[in-house]
Write a protein that holds these residues in place. Sequence first.
Motif, PDB file in Angstrom:
ATOM      1  N   GLU A  53       0.995  -1.220   0.066  1.00  0.00           N
ATOM      2  CA  GLU A  53       0.337   0.167   0.107  1.00  0.00           C
ATOM      3  C   GLU A  53       0.722   1.023   0.535  1.00  0.00           C
ATOM      4  O   GLU A  53       0.332   2.308  -0.625  1.00  0.00           O
ATOM      5  CB  GLU A  53      -0.969  -0.221   1.308  1.00  0.00           C
ATOM      6  CG  GLU A  53      -2.119  -0.643   1.231  1.00  0.00           C
ATOM      7  CD  GLU A  53      -2.768  -0.705   1.876  1.00  0.00           C
ATOM      8  OE1 GLU A  53      -3.556   0.121   3.269  1.00  0.00           O
ATOM      9  OE2 GLU A  53      -3.853  -1.785   2.392  1.00  0.00           O
ATOM     10  N   TYR A  56       1.376   2.142  -3.779  1.00  0.00           N
ATOM     11  CA  TYR A  56       0.475   3.211  -4.486  1.00  0.00           C
ATOM     12  C   TYR A  56       0.020   4.576  -4.994  1.00  0.00           C
ATOM     13  O   TYR A  56       0.347   4.309  -6.077  1.00  0.00           O
ATOM     14  CB  TYR A  56      -0.725   2.850  -3.400  1.00  0.00           C
ATOM     15  CG  TYR A  56      -1.892   1.416  -3.100  1.00  0.00           C
ATOM     16  CD1 TYR A  56      -0.823   0.434  -3.792  1.00  0.00           C
ATOM     17  CD2 TYR A  56      -2.972   1.082  -2.794  1.00  0.00           C
ATOM     18  CE1 TYR A  56      -1.560  -0.577  -4.016  1.00  0.00           C
ATOM     19  CE2 TYR A  56      -3.238   0.332  -2.610  1.00  0.00           C
ATOM     20  CZ  TYR A  56      -2.534  -1.000  -2.830  1.00  0.00           C
ATOM     21  OH  TYR A  56      -3.208  -2.212  -2.093  1.00  0.00           O
ATOM     22  N   PHE A  91      -7.211  -1.047  -3.173  1.00  0.00           N
ATOM     23  CA  PHE A  91      -6.476  -0.905  -4.569  1.00  0.00           C
ATOM     24  C   PHE A  91      -7.487   0.054  -5.659  1.00  0.00           C
ATOM     25  O   PHE A  91      -7.186   1.386  -6.020  1.00  0.00           O
ATOM     26  CB  PHE A  91      -6.173  -2.060  -5.687  1.00  0.00           C
ATOM     27  CG  PHE A  91      -4.981  -1.810  -6.574  1.00  0.00           C
ATOM     28  CD1 PHE A  91      -4.097  -0.376  -5.949  1.00  0.00           C
ATOM     29  CD2 PHE A  91      -5.424  -1.593  -7.741  1.00  0.00           C
ATOM     30  CE1 PHE A  91      -2.869  -0.578  -7.192  1.00  0.00           C
ATOM     31  CE2 PHE A  91      -4.703  -1.134  -8.873  1.00  0.00           C
ATOM     32  CZ  PHE A  91      -3.659  -0.276  -8.766  1.00  0.00           C
TER      33      PHE A  91
END
Length: 392
Positions: A53, A56, A91
Amino acid sequence: MDIKSLMSGIAVVIDDAYERDDEEHEDPIFQIVRNIENEWQIPFYKTASLPPENQYKNLLRSASFVLLDWKLWPSNAQELEREGIEANVAFLNKAKEYFVPVFIFTNETLEDVTNSIEEQSPGLYNEDDTEKNFIFVEKKSNLRQISDLVAISDWTTKNASVYTLKSWESAFYEAKRTLFSSMYDRSPNWPRAFWSAYEKDKVDPSSSLTLLINNNLLGRFKSDVFSAQILDSENPPVCREEIRSLMSEASFVKNQCLLETEVRSGDVFDLSDNKYLINIRPDCDCIVRKESDEIDQLELYCLMGHTMDDEVVANRFKNKPFVEKIWESVSFGIIDGSTVQFDFRQFQIMKYKDLKTNRIGRLIHPHITKMQQRFAFYQQRQGLPRIPQEAF
Protein backbone atom coordinates in the motif's frame (compact mmCIF):
# COMPACT_ATOMS: atom_id res chain seq x y z
CA MET A 1 -7.40 12.11 -30.91
CA ASP A 2 -6.82 8.35 -31.36
CA ILE A 3 -6.52 5.82 -28.56
CA LYS A 4 -2.74 5.58 -28.97
CA SER A 5 -2.39 9.24 -28.06
CA LEU A 6 -5.01 9.10 -25.32
CA MET A 7 -3.50 6.15 -23.47
CA SER A 8 0.15 7.12 -23.93
CA GLY A 9 2.57 6.59 -21.09
CA ILE A 10 3.46 3.54 -19.01
CA ALA A 11 0.73 1.02 -18.25
CA VAL A 12 0.58 -1.41 -15.33
CA VAL A 13 -0.60 -5.00 -15.49
CA ILE A 14 -1.25 -6.93 -12.26
CA ASP A 15 -1.91 -10.62 -12.84
CA ASP A 16 -0.80 -13.72 -10.94
CA ALA A 17 -0.07 -15.37 -14.31
CA TYR A 18 3.21 -13.42 -14.21
CA GLU A 19 4.36 -15.58 -11.29
CA ARG A 20 5.45 -17.96 -14.04
CA ASP A 21 8.52 -16.73 -15.87
CA ASP A 22 7.46 -18.40 -19.12
CA GLU A 23 4.17 -18.34 -20.96
CA GLU A 24 3.72 -22.10 -20.81
CA HIS A 25 0.13 -21.96 -19.68
CA GLU A 26 -0.60 -19.06 -22.00
CA ASP A 27 -3.09 -17.21 -19.83
CA PRO A 28 -5.09 -14.81 -22.06
CA ILE A 29 -3.48 -11.83 -20.32
CA PHE A 30 -0.20 -12.50 -22.15
CA GLN A 31 -1.87 -12.10 -25.53
CA ILE A 32 -3.89 -9.08 -24.38
CA VAL A 33 -0.76 -7.29 -23.22
CA ARG A 34 1.12 -8.20 -26.42
CA ASN A 35 -1.75 -6.83 -28.49
CA ILE A 36 -1.78 -3.52 -26.59
CA GLU A 37 2.02 -3.22 -26.74
CA ASN A 38 2.07 -3.86 -30.49
CA GLU A 39 -1.04 -1.92 -31.46
CA TRP A 40 -0.75 1.10 -29.16
CA GLN A 41 3.07 1.10 -28.61
CA ILE A 42 2.59 1.27 -24.84
CA PRO A 43 5.22 -0.19 -22.47
CA PHE A 44 4.03 -2.20 -19.46
CA TYR A 45 5.17 -2.62 -15.89
CA LYS A 46 4.26 -6.23 -15.13
CA THR A 47 3.74 -7.68 -11.66
CA ALA A 48 2.07 -10.79 -10.26
CA SER A 49 0.48 -9.17 -7.22
CA LEU A 50 -0.74 -5.89 -5.83
CA PRO A 51 2.15 -3.74 -4.62
CA PRO A 52 2.42 -2.78 -0.93
CA GLU A 53 0.00 0.00 0.00
CA ASN A 54 2.87 2.42 0.66
CA GLN A 55 3.76 2.13 -3.06
CA TYR A 56 0.26 2.88 -4.39
CA LYS A 57 0.90 6.62 -4.57
CA ASN A 58 4.03 6.44 -6.73
CA LEU A 59 2.60 3.68 -8.89
CA LEU A 60 -0.69 5.43 -9.60
CA ARG A 61 0.86 8.85 -10.14
CA SER A 62 2.93 7.37 -12.97
CA ALA A 63 0.47 4.93 -14.53
CA SER A 64 -1.47 5.77 -17.64
CA PHE A 65 -3.91 2.94 -16.87
CA VAL A 66 -3.99 -0.38 -15.01
CA LEU A 67 -4.91 -3.89 -16.16
CA LEU A 68 -6.03 -5.82 -13.09
CA ASP A 69 -6.75 -9.54 -12.89
CA TRP A 70 -9.53 -9.90 -10.32
CA LYS A 71 -8.58 -13.28 -8.89
CA LEU A 72 -5.10 -12.93 -7.46
CA TRP A 73 -5.51 -15.73 -4.93
CA PRO A 74 -5.43 -19.56 -5.20
CA SER A 75 -8.62 -21.45 -5.95
CA ASN A 76 -10.62 -22.94 -3.07
CA ALA A 77 -9.02 -20.62 -0.50
CA GLN A 78 -11.99 -18.90 1.09
CA GLU A 79 -10.07 -16.82 3.62
CA LEU A 80 -7.54 -15.69 1.01
CA GLU A 81 -10.43 -14.88 -1.34
CA ARG A 82 -12.01 -12.56 1.25
CA GLU A 83 -8.69 -10.83 1.88
CA GLY A 84 -7.98 -10.65 -1.85
CA ILE A 85 -11.30 -8.98 -2.62
CA GLU A 86 -10.74 -6.45 0.17
CA ALA A 87 -7.26 -5.69 -1.18
CA ASN A 88 -8.57 -5.30 -4.75
CA VAL A 89 -11.30 -2.89 -3.66
CA ALA A 90 -8.85 -0.89 -1.52
CA PHE A 91 -6.62 -0.58 -4.62
CA LEU A 92 -9.58 0.51 -6.75
CA ASN A 93 -10.50 3.20 -4.23
CA LYS A 94 -6.94 4.51 -4.28
CA ALA A 95 -6.94 4.43 -8.09
CA LYS A 96 -10.12 6.50 -8.03
CA GLU A 97 -8.37 9.13 -5.89
CA TYR A 98 -5.77 9.51 -8.64
CA PHE A 99 -8.40 8.96 -11.33
CA VAL A 100 -6.44 6.24 -13.09
CA PRO A 101 -8.63 4.10 -15.37
CA VAL A 102 -8.64 0.44 -14.30
CA PHE A 103 -9.44 -2.36 -16.73
CA ILE A 104 -10.40 -5.50 -14.84
CA PHE A 105 -9.77 -8.45 -17.17
CA THR A 106 -10.88 -11.67 -15.53
CA ASN A 107 -11.72 -15.31 -16.02
CA GLU A 108 -14.51 -14.98 -13.45
CA THR A 109 -18.10 -14.05 -14.26
CA LEU A 110 -18.54 -10.29 -14.62
CA GLU A 111 -21.48 -10.29 -12.21
CA ASP A 112 -19.35 -11.88 -9.46
CA VAL A 113 -16.74 -9.15 -9.86
CA THR A 114 -19.13 -6.20 -9.89
CA ASN A 115 -21.16 -7.62 -6.99
CA SER A 116 -17.99 -8.00 -4.92
CA ILE A 117 -17.03 -4.40 -5.61
CA GLU A 118 -20.49 -3.17 -4.65
CA GLU A 119 -20.55 -5.21 -1.45
CA GLN A 120 -17.15 -3.94 -0.30
CA SER A 121 -17.54 -0.32 -1.43
CA PRO A 122 -21.09 0.75 -2.39
CA GLY A 123 -21.11 3.35 -5.15
CA LEU A 124 -17.60 2.57 -6.40
CA TYR A 125 -19.04 0.85 -9.46
CA ASN A 126 -22.20 2.03 -11.23
CA GLU A 127 -23.95 -0.97 -12.76
CA ASP A 128 -26.83 1.13 -14.11
CA ASP A 129 -24.64 3.43 -16.19
CA THR A 130 -21.22 1.91 -16.92
CA GLU A 131 -20.12 5.06 -18.78
CA LYS A 132 -19.94 6.83 -15.40
CA ASN A 133 -17.29 4.41 -14.12
CA PHE A 134 -13.53 4.70 -14.15
CA ILE A 135 -13.54 0.86 -14.04
CA PHE A 136 -14.03 -1.31 -17.13
CA VAL A 137 -14.81 -5.02 -16.49
CA GLU A 138 -14.49 -7.63 -19.22
CA LYS A 139 -13.70 -11.33 -19.56
CA LYS A 140 -10.21 -12.12 -20.78
CA SER A 141 -11.57 -14.55 -23.37
CA ASN A 142 -13.34 -11.66 -25.12
CA LEU A 143 -10.13 -9.68 -25.65
CA ARG A 144 -7.73 -12.15 -27.29
CA GLN A 145 -7.72 -10.54 -30.74
CA ILE A 146 -6.34 -7.14 -31.70
CA SER A 147 -9.76 -6.31 -33.11
CA ASP A 148 -11.20 -6.89 -29.64
CA LEU A 149 -9.33 -3.83 -28.35
CA VAL A 150 -12.04 -1.70 -29.94
CA ALA A 151 -14.14 -2.48 -26.85
CA ILE A 152 -11.58 -0.61 -24.72
CA SER A 153 -11.41 2.25 -27.22
CA ASP A 154 -15.19 2.58 -27.31
CA TRP A 155 -15.47 2.59 -23.51
CA THR A 156 -12.72 5.21 -23.19
CA THR A 157 -14.28 7.61 -25.67
CA LYS A 158 -17.81 7.08 -24.32
CA ASN A 159 -16.67 7.77 -20.76
CA ALA A 160 -16.60 11.57 -20.74
CA SER A 161 -14.44 11.91 -17.62
CA VAL A 162 -11.80 9.40 -18.73
CA TYR A 163 -11.74 10.79 -22.27
CA THR A 164 -11.39 14.37 -21.01
CA LEU A 165 -8.63 13.44 -18.54
CA LYS A 166 -6.59 11.56 -21.11
CA SER A 167 -7.01 14.25 -23.78
CA TRP A 168 -6.03 16.96 -21.30
CA GLU A 169 -3.03 14.95 -20.05
CA SER A 170 -1.71 14.61 -23.58
CA ALA A 171 -1.99 18.36 -24.25
CA PHE A 172 -0.59 19.17 -20.79
CA TYR A 173 2.47 16.98 -21.33
CA GLU A 174 3.19 18.71 -24.65
CA ALA A 175 2.81 22.17 -23.10
CA LYS A 176 5.02 21.16 -20.16
CA ARG A 177 7.67 19.76 -22.49
CA THR A 178 7.87 22.88 -24.64
CA LEU A 179 7.88 25.23 -21.63
CA PHE A 180 10.66 23.56 -19.68
CA SER A 181 12.72 22.86 -22.79
CA SER A 182 12.58 26.48 -23.94
CA MET A 183 13.36 27.82 -20.45
CA TYR A 184 16.29 25.42 -20.08
CA ASP A 185 17.68 26.42 -23.49
CA ARG A 186 17.80 30.05 -22.33
CA SER A 187 19.29 29.26 -18.94
CA PRO A 188 19.49 26.04 -16.90
CA ASN A 189 19.28 28.27 -13.81
CA TRP A 190 16.04 29.97 -14.81
CA PRO A 191 14.17 28.90 -11.59
CA ARG A 192 16.88 30.49 -9.43
CA ALA A 193 16.78 33.69 -11.48
CA PHE A 194 13.07 34.15 -10.93
CA TRP A 195 13.27 33.00 -7.30
CA SER A 196 15.86 35.68 -6.58
CA ALA A 197 13.73 38.35 -8.26
CA TYR A 198 10.70 37.35 -6.19
CA GLU A 199 12.70 37.46 -2.97
CA LYS A 200 13.88 40.99 -3.77
CA ASP A 201 10.27 41.96 -4.47
CA LYS A 202 9.31 40.62 -1.01
CA VAL A 203 6.68 38.25 -2.41
CA ASP A 204 6.36 34.55 -1.66
CA PRO A 205 8.84 33.04 -4.17
CA SER A 206 7.31 29.56 -4.23
CA SER A 207 3.79 30.84 -4.93
CA SER A 208 5.05 33.33 -7.51
CA LEU A 209 7.16 30.74 -9.35
CA THR A 210 4.17 28.39 -9.41
CA LEU A 211 2.00 31.15 -10.87
CA LEU A 212 4.65 31.92 -13.51
CA ILE A 213 4.77 28.28 -14.60
CA ASN A 214 0.96 27.96 -14.62
CA ASN A 215 0.51 31.10 -16.72
CA ASN A 216 3.15 29.99 -19.22
CA LEU A 217 1.67 26.51 -19.45
CA LEU A 218 -1.71 28.08 -20.17
CA GLY A 219 -0.15 30.19 -22.91
CA ARG A 220 1.31 27.09 -24.58
CA PHE A 221 -1.72 24.89 -24.02
CA LYS A 222 -3.57 23.98 -27.20
CA SER A 223 -7.27 24.60 -26.76
CA ASP A 224 -8.51 22.22 -29.49
CA VAL A 225 -7.81 19.03 -27.55
CA PHE A 226 -11.40 17.84 -27.16
CA SER A 227 -13.76 16.46 -29.77
CA ALA A 228 -17.29 17.81 -30.00
CA GLN A 229 -18.27 14.53 -31.65
CA ILE A 230 -17.46 12.72 -28.40
CA LEU A 231 -18.46 15.22 -25.72
CA ASP A 232 -21.55 16.66 -27.45
CA SER A 233 -23.47 13.45 -26.90
CA GLU A 234 -27.15 12.64 -27.04
CA ASN A 235 -27.11 11.42 -23.45
CA PRO A 236 -29.53 13.15 -21.06
CA PRO A 237 -28.01 16.08 -19.13
CA VAL A 238 -26.84 15.67 -15.55
CA CYS A 239 -29.32 16.37 -12.78
CA ARG A 240 -29.74 19.67 -10.94
CA GLU A 241 -27.68 18.56 -7.92
CA GLU A 242 -24.81 17.42 -10.14
CA ILE A 243 -24.86 20.67 -12.10
CA ARG A 244 -24.72 22.73 -8.91
CA SER A 245 -21.89 20.69 -7.43
CA LEU A 246 -19.98 20.98 -10.72
CA MET A 247 -20.43 24.76 -10.79
CA SER A 248 -19.19 24.99 -7.21
CA GLU A 249 -16.15 22.85 -8.03
CA ALA A 250 -15.34 24.99 -11.07
CA SER A 251 -15.48 28.34 -9.25
CA PHE A 252 -14.64 27.64 -5.61
CA VAL A 253 -11.54 25.96 -4.13
CA LYS A 254 -12.07 24.46 -0.67
CA ASN A 255 -9.86 25.43 2.24
CA GLN A 256 -8.03 22.11 2.53
CA CYS A 257 -6.37 22.92 -0.80
CA LEU A 258 -5.08 26.31 0.39
CA LEU A 259 -2.01 27.34 2.38
CA GLU A 260 -2.78 28.77 5.80
CA THR A 261 0.12 31.21 5.43
CA GLU A 262 -1.12 32.57 2.08
CA VAL A 263 -3.92 35.09 1.64
CA ARG A 264 -5.41 36.05 -1.71
CA SER A 265 -8.34 37.88 -3.16
CA GLY A 266 -11.35 35.62 -3.22
CA ASP A 267 -10.76 34.08 0.21
CA VAL A 268 -14.17 33.38 1.78
CA PHE A 269 -14.83 33.27 5.53
CA ASP A 270 -17.88 31.68 7.17
CA LEU A 271 -19.46 33.86 9.88
CA SER A 272 -22.26 31.32 10.52
CA ASP A 273 -26.00 32.01 10.13
CA ASN A 274 -25.55 31.91 6.31
CA LYS A 275 -23.31 35.00 6.38
CA TYR A 276 -19.92 35.26 4.74
CA LEU A 277 -17.05 37.68 4.18
CA ILE A 278 -14.98 37.70 1.00
CA ASN A 279 -11.59 39.36 0.62
CA ILE A 280 -11.38 41.55 -2.50
CA ARG A 281 -8.01 43.15 -1.76
CA PRO A 282 -5.68 42.64 -4.77
CA ASP A 283 -3.20 39.77 -4.52
CA CYS A 284 -0.22 42.14 -4.75
CA ASP A 285 -1.40 43.83 -1.53
CA CYS A 286 -2.01 40.54 0.28
CA ILE A 287 1.72 40.03 0.78
CA VAL A 288 3.83 40.58 3.89
CA ARG A 289 6.77 42.57 2.54
CA LYS A 290 8.54 43.53 5.77
CA GLU A 291 10.34 40.89 7.79
CA SER A 292 9.01 42.45 10.98
CA ASP A 293 5.40 42.04 9.86
CA GLU A 294 3.30 38.92 10.26
CA ILE A 295 0.65 37.45 8.01
CA ASP A 296 -1.83 37.58 10.92
CA GLN A 297 -1.65 41.39 10.91
CA LEU A 298 -2.53 41.68 7.22
CA GLU A 299 -5.60 43.82 6.59
CA LEU A 300 -8.26 42.30 4.34
CA TYR A 301 -10.80 44.35 2.38
CA CYS A 302 -14.00 42.43 2.91
CA LEU A 303 -17.52 42.43 1.56
CA MET A 304 -20.42 40.96 3.51
CA GLY A 305 -22.48 38.28 1.82
CA HIS A 306 -25.42 36.04 2.63
CA THR A 307 -26.98 33.01 1.00
CA MET A 308 -29.97 33.60 -1.24
CA ASP A 309 -33.17 31.57 -1.20
CA ASP A 310 -33.38 29.22 -4.20
CA GLU A 311 -36.79 30.58 -5.14
CA VAL A 312 -35.46 34.14 -5.19
CA VAL A 313 -32.51 33.07 -7.35
CA ALA A 314 -34.81 31.26 -9.77
CA ASN A 315 -37.21 34.23 -10.02
CA ARG A 316 -34.37 36.65 -10.73
CA PHE A 317 -32.18 34.64 -13.07
CA LYS A 318 -33.91 31.54 -14.50
CA ASN A 319 -34.41 31.92 -18.26
CA LYS A 320 -33.34 35.55 -17.93
CA PRO A 321 -30.13 37.52 -18.44
CA PHE A 322 -27.85 37.35 -15.38
CA VAL A 323 -28.28 41.02 -14.51
CA GLU A 324 -27.04 42.11 -11.08
CA LYS A 325 -27.93 45.24 -9.17
CA ILE A 326 -25.27 47.93 -9.09
CA TRP A 327 -24.51 47.33 -5.40
CA GLU A 328 -24.17 43.54 -5.51
CA SER A 329 -22.21 40.65 -6.93
CA VAL A 330 -23.99 37.29 -7.03
CA SER A 331 -21.89 34.10 -6.94
CA PHE A 332 -24.08 31.23 -8.08
CA GLY A 333 -23.92 27.93 -6.22
CA ILE A 334 -20.45 28.40 -4.73
CA ILE A 335 -21.10 27.17 -1.15
CA ASP A 336 -22.22 23.55 -1.48
CA GLY A 337 -24.66 24.58 -4.21
CA SER A 338 -25.95 27.67 -2.37
CA THR A 339 -25.82 31.06 -4.08
CA VAL A 340 -24.27 33.98 -2.19
CA GLN A 341 -25.09 37.66 -2.66
CA PHE A 342 -22.20 39.98 -1.74
CA ASP A 343 -23.14 43.56 -0.89
CA PHE A 344 -20.79 46.39 -1.95
CA ARG A 345 -22.45 48.67 0.59
CA GLN A 346 -21.27 46.46 3.46
CA PHE A 347 -17.52 46.93 3.18
CA GLN A 348 -15.20 46.45 6.13
CA ILE A 349 -11.49 46.06 6.89
CA MET A 350 -10.53 43.04 8.99
CA LYS A 351 -7.30 41.50 10.28
CA TYR A 352 -6.47 38.08 8.91
CA LYS A 353 -5.85 36.78 12.44
CA ASP A 354 -9.51 37.43 13.29
CA LEU A 355 -10.76 35.47 10.29
CA LYS A 356 -8.28 32.74 9.38
CA THR A 357 -9.96 29.99 11.42
CA ASN A 358 -13.20 30.74 9.56
CA ARG A 359 -11.83 30.47 6.04
CA ILE A 360 -13.70 27.87 4.02
CA GLY A 361 -12.20 28.37 0.57
CA ARG A 362 -11.43 30.73 -2.26
CA LEU A 363 -13.48 32.09 -5.15
CA ILE A 364 -11.22 31.88 -8.19
CA HIS A 365 -10.77 33.71 -11.50
CA PRO A 366 -12.74 34.83 -13.46
CA HIS A 367 -15.43 35.03 -10.75
CA ILE A 368 -13.42 37.02 -8.20
CA THR A 369 -12.05 39.27 -10.96
CA LYS A 370 -15.59 40.08 -12.06
CA MET A 371 -16.51 40.95 -8.47
CA GLN A 372 -13.48 43.23 -8.05
CA GLN A 373 -14.27 45.02 -11.30
CA ARG A 374 -17.89 45.55 -10.35
CA PHE A 375 -16.89 46.83 -6.90
CA ALA A 376 -14.40 49.27 -8.45
CA PHE A 377 -17.14 50.56 -10.75
CA TYR A 378 -19.54 50.89 -7.80
CA GLN A 379 -16.97 52.97 -5.88
CA GLN A 380 -16.46 55.32 -8.84
CA ARG A 381 -19.98 55.49 -10.21
CA GLN A 382 -21.23 58.88 -11.30
CA GLY A 383 -24.78 59.92 -10.59
CA LEU A 384 -26.78 62.07 -13.04
CA PRO A 385 -29.48 64.66 -12.33
CA ARG A 386 -33.06 63.47 -12.49
CA ILE A 387 -34.70 64.14 -15.85
CA PRO A 388 -37.57 66.66 -15.45
CA GLN A 389 -40.95 65.04 -16.02
CA GLU A 390 -41.87 67.85 -18.39
CA ALA A 391 -39.22 66.55 -20.79
CA PHE A 392 -41.29 63.48 -21.57
